[in-house]
Every structure is written in C-alpha cells, then in structure tokens.
Enzyme design. Structure first.
Site, PDB file in Angstrom:
ATOM      1  N   LYS A 144       0.831  -1.206   0.000  1.00  0.00           N
ATOM      2  CA  LYS A 144       0.000   0.000   0.000  1.00  0.00           C
ATOM      3  C   LYS A 144       0.865   1.255   0.000  1.00  0.00           C
ATOM      4  CE  LYS A 144      -3.728  -0.429   2.197  1.00  0.00           C
ATOM      5  NZ  LYS A 144      -4.537  -0.781   3.375  1.00  0.00           N
ATOM      6  N   ARG A 166      -3.527   2.958   8.539  1.00  0.00           N
ATOM      7  CA  ARG A 166      -3.903   1.758   7.787  1.00  0.00           C
ATOM      8  C   ARG A 166      -2.708   0.816   7.653  1.00  0.00           C
ATOM      9  NH1 ARG A 166      -6.573   3.561   2.273  1.00  0.00           N
ATOM     10  NH2 ARG A 166      -7.751   1.648   2.522  1.00  0.00           N
ATOM     11  N   GLY A 171      -8.434  -7.130   4.215  1.00  0.00           N
ATOM     12  CA  GLY A 171      -9.312  -7.336   5.355  1.00  0.00           C
ATOM     13  C   GLY A 171      -8.712  -8.131   6.494  1.00  0.00           C
ATOM     14  N   MET A 173      -5.877  -7.365   8.283  1.00  0.00           N
ATOM     15  CA  MET A 173      -5.264  -6.556   9.345  1.00  0.00           C
ATOM     16  C   MET A 173      -6.093  -5.299   9.564  1.00  0.00           C
ATOM     17  SD  MET A 173      -1.191  -7.099   8.713  1.00  0.00           S
ATOM     18  CE  MET A 173      -1.243  -6.560   7.018  1.00  0.00           C
ATOM     19  N   ARG A 189      -3.327  -1.333  -6.363  1.00  0.00           N
ATOM     20  CA  ARG A 189      -2.484  -2.528  -6.280  1.00  0.00           C
ATOM     21  C   ARG A 189      -2.781  -3.405  -7.481  1.00  0.00           C
ATOM     22  NH1 ARG A 189      -5.765  -4.484  -0.952  1.00  0.00           N
ATOM     23  NH2 ARG A 189      -7.754  -4.903  -1.944  1.00  0.00           N
ATOM     24  N   HIS A 237      -2.715 -43.566   0.115  1.00  0.00           N
ATOM     25  CA  HIS A 237      -2.924 -44.371  -1.101  1.00  0.00           C
ATOM     26  C   HIS A 237      -4.040 -43.780  -1.952  1.00  0.00           C
ATOM     27  CE1 HIS A 237      -4.835 -47.699  -3.385  1.00  0.00           C
ATOM     28  NE2 HIS A 237      -3.585 -48.050  -3.608  1.00  0.00           N
ATOM     29  N   ARG A 293       4.979 -48.052 -12.482  1.00  0.00           N
ATOM     30  CA  ARG A 293       5.008 -48.880 -11.270  1.00  0.00           C
ATOM     31  C   ARG A 293       4.523 -50.284 -11.633  1.00  0.00           C
ATOM     32  NH1 ARG A 293       2.136 -44.258 -10.332  1.00  0.00           N
ATOM     33  NH2 ARG A 293       2.961 -42.697  -8.889  1.00  0.00           N
ATOM     34  N   ARG A 338       9.976 -49.125 -13.319  1.00  0.00           N
ATOM     35  CA  ARG A 338      10.498 -49.482 -12.000  1.00  0.00           C
ATOM     36  C   ARG A 338      10.174 -50.936 -11.707  1.00  0.00           C
ATOM     37  NH1 ARG A 338       8.201 -46.409  -6.818  1.00  0.00           N
ATOM     38  NH2 ARG A 338       6.443 -47.830  -7.154  1.00  0.00           N
ATOM     39  N   GLU A 353      16.039 -42.739  -3.183  1.00  0.00           N
ATOM     40  CA  GLU A 353      14.915 -42.514  -2.261  1.00  0.00           C
ATOM     41  C   GLU A 353      15.294 -42.787  -0.810  1.00  0.00           C
ATOM     42  OE1 GLU A 353      11.777 -45.338  -3.307  1.00  0.00           O
ATOM     43  OE2 GLU A 353      13.287 -46.519  -4.369  1.00  0.00           O
ATOM     44  N   SER A 370      16.629 -41.318 -10.699  1.00  0.00           N
ATOM     45  CA  SER A 370      15.307 -40.724 -10.577  1.00  0.00           C
ATOM     46  C   SER A 370      15.026 -40.577  -9.091  1.00  0.00           C
ATOM     47  CB  SER A 370      14.244 -41.608 -11.233  1.00  0.00           C
ATOM     48  OG  SER A 370      12.967 -41.020 -11.092  1.00  0.00           O
ATOM     49  N   GLY A 402      13.084 -40.428  -5.948  1.00  0.00           N
ATOM     50  CA  GLY A 402      11.773 -40.805  -5.400  1.00  0.00           C
ATOM     51  C   GLY A 402      11.511 -39.968  -4.165  1.00  0.00           C
ATOM     52  N   THR A 403      11.024 -38.767  -4.370  1.00  0.00           N
ATOM     53  CA  THR A 403      10.955 -37.799  -3.264  1.00  0.00           C
ATOM     54  C   THR A 403       9.883 -38.132  -2.233  1.00  0.00           C
ATOM     55  OG1 THR A 403       9.617 -36.359  -4.681  1.00  0.00           O
ATOM     56  CG2 THR A 403      11.977 -35.910  -4.554  1.00  0.00           C
ATOM     57  N   ASN A 404       8.924 -39.006  -2.574  1.00  0.00           N
ATOM     58  CA  ASN A 404       7.950 -39.412  -1.548  1.00  0.00           C
ATOM     59  C   ASN A 404       8.663 -40.171  -0.432  1.00  0.00           C
ATOM     60  OD1 ASN A 404       6.111 -38.392  -3.331  1.00  0.00           O
ATOM     61  ND2 ASN A 404       5.196 -40.345  -3.887  1.00  0.00           N
ATOM     62  N   ASP A 405       9.375 -41.245  -0.808  1.00  0.00           N
ATOM     63  CA  ASP A 405      10.081 -42.033   0.200  1.00  0.00           C
ATOM     64  C   ASP A 405      11.262 -41.273   0.781  1.00  0.00           C
ATOM     65  OD1 ASP A 405       8.493 -44.228   0.386  1.00  0.00           O
ATOM     66  OD2 ASP A 405       9.637 -45.485  -0.978  1.00  0.00           O
ATOM     67  N   CYS A 417      10.508 -38.468  -9.773  1.00  0.00           N
ATOM     68  CA  CYS A 417       9.234 -39.124 -10.080  1.00  0.00           C
ATOM     69  C   CYS A 417       8.304 -39.180  -8.872  1.00  0.00           C
ATOM     70  CB  CYS A 417       9.463 -40.528 -10.635  1.00  0.00           C
ATOM     71  SG  CYS A 417      10.343 -41.618  -9.500  1.00  0.00           S
ATOM     72  N   TYR A 431      14.491 -33.691 -16.040  1.00  0.00           N
ATOM     73  CA  TYR A 431      13.045 -33.809 -16.227  1.00  0.00           C
ATOM     74  C   TYR A 431      12.350 -34.006 -14.889  1.00  0.00           C
ATOM     75  CZ  TYR A 431      13.539 -38.885 -15.558  1.00  0.00           C
ATOM     76  OH  TYR A 431      13.808 -40.129 -15.038  1.00  0.00           O
TER      77      TYR A 431
END
Length: 906
Positions: A30, A99, A108, A110, A343, A459, A584, A639, A771, A790, A792-795, A858, A878
């Site tokens: 602002k 303000r 709205g 603050m 803004r 799952h 998978r 895999r 992983e 590759s 495996g960012t989940n595990d 992946c 990728y």
C-alpha cells in the site's frame, strides 16, 4: 527478554513523496503504491509510511524502535504544515487514517482506523469547518467504533447493537437516516461501552489515538485471521507490515461525496470495461461491510460525470503504468476525486490467463513477463470440473482436498459394488475408511473417492491424482461402516449405500444429494476434443493454449508422466508428456494375477517358483508391449517391483479367522493355512523399511530377471514391428552400489540373451531411484553403476523426516501447520533445506562421477509448482508426474526458466 538489535536502516518513516512501487519490502504494498501514485502526479492525500522494519523491531522486542516517535513527530509536523492545520486541534482539526499495508495484499486481514484526531472538542471544529454537524458526529462515532474494536479489543457487536437500537427508536432502516442529534447520543453510548468493556475512557488526546492505532496495526500482523491467511497464501510470517498515516478525505459529506472500488478489468473474467462499486455519502468501510447497497461504478457517470471521467483517465494511466489489472480505492469529497490505494488486483484463474494474453497483444508485456502472470495452481483450477457455485447445497462434512474436481454419485462401500454398479451405468462414489491396492478396480470405476482417514499422500490421494479422480481424504467427522454399508454424518443422518452424495476435491467439502457440475473446457482442449481457433472454442482455451505454447518454447525441464498402463500413457501423451518417468510394475500384479503372485510367495521349491515366474512373464511382456506402443519414440522408465510382498496377500486377521472357522468345522483349509504361514513369515513391524525394492529382488531369485526379460522381449518385439521403444530399467530402494551392481550384472546377462535370441540390438538404460538418504549421500559411488537417477521424493521425504506419510498427515500435521512449524506439508512441496539439499548434493556427486548422468524426479513433487522451480534450479533434466498434472508441470517449467528476480505477481 533478550536484547533485540535494531536494524541498521537510515530511517523508519518515509513521506509519500519519497518512495516508489519497487520498495514493497520496506514500505509494504500500500505504501509503495501510494508513493508511486504521488510520483505520477495523481491526487493522493498527503501522508507518510512507517516501514516494515519498524514493525519487525516491535514484534521481536515488544517495543517500538527508539527513534520512531521522533521520526513520526517530524513527519506529522511536515504534514500539518502542508495541510495548514494541526492533528485534532479544536477549531480546524487535521484528521488522519492509520492503515496497515504488508508487502503482499492481505485484504481485510489486518487493521485500519479512520478519523483519528476527533475528540469532544475537535468534533465541533470539524462541524464548523465542513458546515455539516451531522457529518462531524457521524465521523466521531465511526472513530470510537473502529478504535474501540480494533485498538481496545471491544466486541464489535456491542456497537452494532447500539446502532440498531438507535434506528429502531428513530423508526428508520439505514444509518444515513440518523440525524446529528441521534449521532450525538450514539457517541455518548459508544463512549460508555468503551469505558465498561475496555476499563478506560476513549482517549481525547489525538496523538495518543494515533500512537495506539499504530501499535494496533503492528499487532494485527500476528492476529489469528492474518496468520491463517498467510498460511493459506504461503506468505512468509517474518515480513511484518508497514503502517500508512494518511490525511483524511471524506466521502460522507453528502450526496456530492462518496467512496468506491474500481478495477481496470473484470477480475472475474479479465474482460475490459467499467467494473466496480460506488456508494454515495459513505466512507470506505461502508462499501466493504455491505451495510448499504452500492451502485455499479458505471452509474457514477450520471452522478458525477467530472469525477467519473477523471477516474477513467486515471485507471487507464495506472494500468498502462503497472502493465496489469489494477484494483483501486477512491473517495470523492464534494466533487474532488482522491486516490486512496492501488495494487495489482487479485483475479480468478480464468481472468489471469485471459489478461496475460491480452496484455501481450496490447504490447504492454512480452511472453516472458506473461508467464509470470499465471501459475500452475491457477491452471489446475481450470482443469478440474467444478460444482455450480449458485446451486443450493447441504454440506455434511469436510476432509482434506486430496485431488481436485467435483464428483457426484451413489455411495458404495466396496470395490466390487463400485465396479458392478458402474458397469450397469451407475455413477458411484467409493466410500472407504481408507483404500489399499485391492481397491484399485473400484477406484477406477468410481467418479470419486471419499475416505475418513489418510492425507494428501495416502494411497487414495496418490492414486486418485494419478488417475485424475476427485478425492477427499481424512473426513474424520464422517463415520464409515463398511460392514453395514452406511455412513453416519454429523447430526446423526445416515447415508445408506445407493444414496447420492457429492464431493469437492478442491475444497474437501462433502454434500448430501446431487450438486450440479460444470465441465472444464480446458481439459477438453488437452484431450484434443476442443481446438483453439475453432468456432466452438472458448476464448479461455485460446488463452491457455497460447500460454502453454509460450512455456514450452521457454522451458528447459522436460516433463514425463507417471503411468502404469497404455491408457494412462496415451492420455499423458495427449497432455504433452515427453515420456514416462515412472511405470510402477506392482500395479500390473493385481486383479487376475494375484493368484500367480500368491503361488510365487508360497513356492517351496525352485520348480514351483520357476513355474509361477514363467506364467507371469508373458503377462508382463504384454503390458510392456502396449506401453511401448503408446509411447513410441519416447523414453519409458520402468520401475521393477517395489512394495513388500505381503501387500499382495490377504489380511492377517481375516485369514486367521478363516482358518480358525475351517478348523472348527473340520473343513479343508490347507491352502489357507499355507497362506497364513506365509503371511506370518513375511510379517514386518515396519514393512515400508523392510523387505521391498532391490532387497526383494535379491532375496527372491528370478523375480527381477523375469521382469527384465519381459522388458527386453517387449522392446525387441516392438523393434521388429518397426517401432521405436526406448526402455529404461529402474532399480528401486538402492542404498549401496553393491546392490545395484549385482542386479545390473544379472540384467545385462538377460538382455544379452534376448538380443542373441531375437537378433535385435537393444539399448536399455539401467539406473536407480534415489529414495534413501544413504543413496543420496553415496550418489557418487552409485553413479558408477547407474546411467540415470530418478529421485523418489515421496520415500526420500519419509526417510529424511522419519515420517510415515500414511499416518502423520492425519495425526499431527494440522497442529504443525497451525503452529507455523510447516508453511506447507513437506509431502506436498519439497523441503528445500532438508530433502532438497540431499537432492542437490546427490545430483552434483552423481555428475562428477558420470557427467552424462540423466537426472529426474518421479515423486509427487514432480507436479507441484513450487517444487518444479527447485528442480529447475538444481539442474535436473526432467520431472515426472501424474497425467493430469503434466500441463501444470509444463507451465511451471516454462515459468522457472523465465523467472525474473523480484517479479511479484500473486
């Protein structure tokens, strides 16, 4: 409290003439924009801004910076000289507003206080100055009401109730019908409310009013609603807010005065035109509060053409200057137009895409900037079907919005019924406490999935997103009874099997009955059913098409799909996938093949095991032939079997009961007994960290070699059919290079055998999933035996944090988010400091060993917009994600490649 060092800044207060729009970090959005409008020569009431740095000092120490009071005094003196009157003086008072104004818009969330400087004495001077006694007392009652609620913490309803009583006594329905005498009485009533509720008199010293209001604005940064909004919008909590002190202009001076909000384009559609609201004889909060009905902005032309024409000219100036949709607040004081705020305006997802392409066509921005004006999250909103927002609904529950979309169907409580009813033409919603691999058929058949347990990476959530199915998880207030085939909702209402329900995967809401659904033309475009430029094409589709083309030309990251069958692969290809990053194979072992897997597990001899593997081989080969055909000419990363084998066996409790009953009835049960013994033998306390992945392939001879042979034979068959299969074999859960070397040696031998038997040259890359933390830390060694990584960012997230993702989201993640420990779930957006640092280190170490090492990801993060930017930054080749998230990943990859420092479009 420990000593807090004040930052080394030149000053804490800036006049509106000193700043500009690029100082949002210091002056807030602002304040920076008020300064910019002042610099443009637009009519802005004079004032000054207290910086975010002052707020940070106050929030950390509990006290304002030592220099702040003197700086405020100096700027207030300058303002009084400019205006020719003093704050709150009796005969000719200067009034100001205080303000909030953070870097990012938090509408709205603050606090604001208007009319500061009014007192029992100065209200008389204001009445004389304005020639309007009613206006003066109306302004005074507004100050006490806002100050009491905002600064002193008085319940706002008490003031509203007093106003209602005053109107009842006067027998009028709107505030403007109250006369000066009525408002005088209200002021007396309001002051009594303040005294009783706050334990102090309303302050009559104007400087005290201003100082207390400044502190209240600082404090509002940590108010509950502000913190909740920041979490939702992912705004950092350590930014603080600026405070703007602005000389008051009055829209409540009569019919030739008023206040309004204007947009340079329609924020809902993006279309150009006159959009906004105006309210005569009112101050700004009247428009926001909805106390009186506004009129469309276009009607201002008839009410005050001079101000209307000036406003239209200013709006054009601001849009051309900011090169974007602008949101404007203004006041007209007796025919004089004043600009109170501008803004870059918030907009719907559809408007964002339309406006970006319109501005390119107008020559205001280029393609690179256009990509910064849209987001993957907005594209995702446009892709999923949605409920008609105007429909009447009966909400009965709410869970975690796990997979977006709107789904309507009859409630069913098991997969068999879901498939059966679906084949009969019924639309169904699969309702479970939680899902498991056995539910896959039912999930495919259902319109959507509703569970009472689990989180965004359960799952149900992961599979649903992969299929583009609507899913709501973790709706704990719903009591699901699968045995009695019913669900009890809050209030005691029972949903029986066959009753229609509706679930909203974008909000997590659950409704009774059918809510009308509006289809998405954007998905029809990606599916190839709607073509840009065609007569029936939606203009939104044209805008999305153009933005996707921009992104594809700019991006470096390639985008692949997580797909396990030919149908998903073909859909992914239509959505722009450049290959499959994760197939998978465990999903291929369900259904009719379950018995063959059970035989493999139960095998007591090598002959029995070989027979099971021999039976599975042609089925696996057929899977891969179909996959290679669908993705001809593009890489397909397969895999090898990853999950623990007990997942393919019956539940231990159900099996134990079955065996016990058979024994008591003296019925044959040899096979069930052998199964039970196998289940006991394979039982693990923590199976996700047990016998799975590469460990399973090493322990069960022939399992991985069977899969490798199926891949090689399928590739050879496709090549003989003039196809172009590009298979990549991925070994899961590797923790040491020795594991990979053993599997690779066996795989190379099988591939050589297939080449010799078919006379076909095969180039099958062999790599691994990273992983486990140890794999990331020893990536340099592992790269000696791997042609690709590759992630495996989940595990990897599970093992780095020590979280069980199926449990923690439902148990304590909500508390962690509320307490600010997480800004967002690490399973949703990659944890850059922890998991991300391992990804970065592993990528660098792997490429030091093997410079041509191909790197991808992946896990679920591959389709998350913020995570895509991180993967671009660390140099991956990728990302791979579920088919329906491919367009989002493509767009974000383009945005990542063109991201300019300091670009702030939220």
């Amino acid at each position: 409290m420990s000593e807090i060092k004040e930052p080394l800044v030149a000053k804490f207060v800036y006049d509106f003439t000193e700043g500009n729009k690029d100082l949002k970090d210091l002056l807030g959005g602002k304040g920076a924009n008020l300064a910019e409008m002042t610099n443009l020569g637009l009519p802005v009431p004079p004032g000054f801004t207290i910086t975010t740095e002052a707020c940070k000092v106050y929030l950390e120490s509990g006290e304002e910076p030592a220099a702040l009071r003197d700086e405020v005094s100096a700027h207030l003196d300058a303002l009084e000289q400019k205006m020719g009157k003093k704050l709150g003086q009796a005969d000719n008072p200067l009034l100001v507003s205080v303000r909030s104004g953070a870097k990012f818009s938090m509408p709205g969330m603050m606090d604001t206080v208007l009319n500061i400087g009014l007192s029992d004495k100065s209200v008389q001077g204001l009445a004389k100055q304005a020639g309007d006694e009613r206006f003066a007392w109306d302004s005074y009652r507004r100050l006490i009401q806002m100050f009491g609620k905002t600064v002193l913490g008085v319940d706002g309803d008490l003031f509203e109730e007093a106003i209602d009583k005053a109107k009842e006594a006067k027998k009028v329905t709107v505030d403007t019908d109250l006369e000066a005498a009525d408002l005088k009485k209200l002021v007396t009533t309001f002051k009594k409310i303040v005294k009783k509720e706050a334990g102090r008199d309303f302050p009559q010293d104007p400087r005290e009013q201003m100082d207390l209001a400044i502190k209240a604005v600082f404090d509002s940064w940590n108010g509950d609603r502000a913190k909740l909004y920041r979490r939702q919008e992912r705004i950092p909590h350590d930014l603080g807010t600026a405070v703007n002190v602005c000389s008051m202009v009055f829209g409540n001076l009569g019919p030739d005065s008023g206040t309004g909000v204007a947009f340079t384009r329609d924020p809902a559609s993006g279309h150009q035109g006159v959009y906004g609201d105006y309210l005569q004889n009112a101050q700004g909060e009247d428009v926001v509060a909805g106390i009186r009905n506004t009129v469309p902005l276009a009607e201002l032309e008839q009410i005050d053409k001079k101000s209307y024409d000036q406003l239209m000219q200013i709006m054009e100036t601001l849009e051309n200057h900011y090169k974007d949709l602008c949101d404007i607040e203004f006041t007209i004081e007796r025919g004089q137009l004043w600009m109170l705020q501008t803004r870059v305006g918030k907009r719907t997802a559809g408007a964002a895409f339309r406006i970006a392409t319109q501005l390119v066509d107008q020559g205001l921005i280029d393609e690179t900037e256009a990509l910064q004006r849209v987001t993957g999250a907005q594209l995702a909103q446009l892709m999923f079907p949605r409920f008609d927002e105007h429909a009447r609904t009966e909400q009965v529950g709410r869970g975690i919005a796990a997979s977006p979309g709107a789904a309507v169907g009859k409630a069913v409580f098991d997969s068999y019924t879901a498939v059966k009813w679906s084949r009969s033409g019924e639309k169904v919603i699969l309702v479970r406490r939680e899902t498991n691999p056995d539910d896959l058929d039912g999930m495919i058949a259902a319109e959507g999935i509703l569970t009472s347990r689990g989180g965004k990476t359960s799952h149900a959530a992961v599979v649903a997103r992969g299929m583009g199915k609507t899913c709501v998880c973790g709706a704990e207030e719903l009591e699901v009874d699968t045995k009695r085939r019913r669900m009890t909702v809050p209030g005691g209402h029972v949903v029986e099997e066959g009753d229609v329900i509706s679930i909203d995967g974008s909000s997590g809401k659950v409704y009774l009955g059918e809510v009308p659904v509006v289809p998405s033309p954007v998905v029809e475009y990606f599916e190839g059913r709607m073509h840009p430029g065609a007569d029936d094409a939606d203009e939104l589709v044209e805008a999305v098409h153009r933005m996707m083309a921009f992104a594809d030309r700019k991006r470096r990251l390639r985008v692949r799909a997580n797909a396990d069958n030919a149908e998903d692969a073909l859909r992914a290809r239509r959505f722009g996938a450049q290959g499959i990053g994760l197939c998978r194979t465990e999903h291929m072992f369900l259904g009719d093949r379950r018995e063959l897997v059970e035989r493999l597990i139960l095998a007591d001899t090598e002959e029995e095991r070989e027979a099971s593997l021999k039976a599975l081989l042609p089925l696996q080969k057929k899977d891969f032939v179909e996959l290679f055909e669908a993705m001809d000419g593009l890489p397909v990363t397969i895999r090898l079997l990853d999950p623990p084998l007990h997942e393919f066996l019956p539940d231990i409790t159900e099996l134990s009961v079955r065996v016990a009953l058979a024994e008591s009835r003296q019925e044959p049960h040899e096979n069930d007994l052998r199964l039970l013994q196998a289940v006991h033998r394979l039982h693990e306390q923590n199976p996700m960290l047990g016998l799975r992945g590469v460990r399973l392939g090493l322990v069960i001879p022939g399992l991985f070699t069977m899969q490798v042979r199926a891949i090689a034979e399928a590739a050879a068959e496709r090549k003989s059919a003039k196809g172009d299969p590009r298979a990549e074999i991925m070994i899961p859960l590797v923790g040491t290079v020795q594991e990979l070397e053993i599997v690779r040696e066996e795989a190379d031998k099988v591939i050589a055998e297939v080449q010799a038997a078919t006379g076909t040259e095969l180039k099958l890359a062999i790599g691994t999933m990273i992983e486990l933390p140890r794999a990331a830390l020893t990536a340099g060694q592992i790269a000696e035996a791997a042609e690709f990584f590759s992630f495996g960012t989940n595990d990897l997230t599970q093992t780095v944090w020590g979280f069980s993702r199926d449990d923690v989201e439902a148990s304590f993640f909500t508390a962690y988010l509320e307490k600010g420990i997480f800004g967002v779930s690490p399973f949703e957006t990659i944890d850059k400091d922890g998991v991300g640092s391992l990804v970065k280190a592993a990528a660098e170490a792997g490429r030091r060993t093997r410079p041509d090492l191909k790197l991808g990801v992946c896990g679920e993060h591959g389709g998350d917009p913020e995570s895509v930017h991180f993967f671009h930054e660390v140099g991956l080749d990728y990302v791979s994600c579920s088919p329906f998230r491919i367009p989002v990943a493509r767009l974000e990859a383009g945005r990542a490649a063109t991201q300019s420092a300091g670009s702030d479009h939220r």
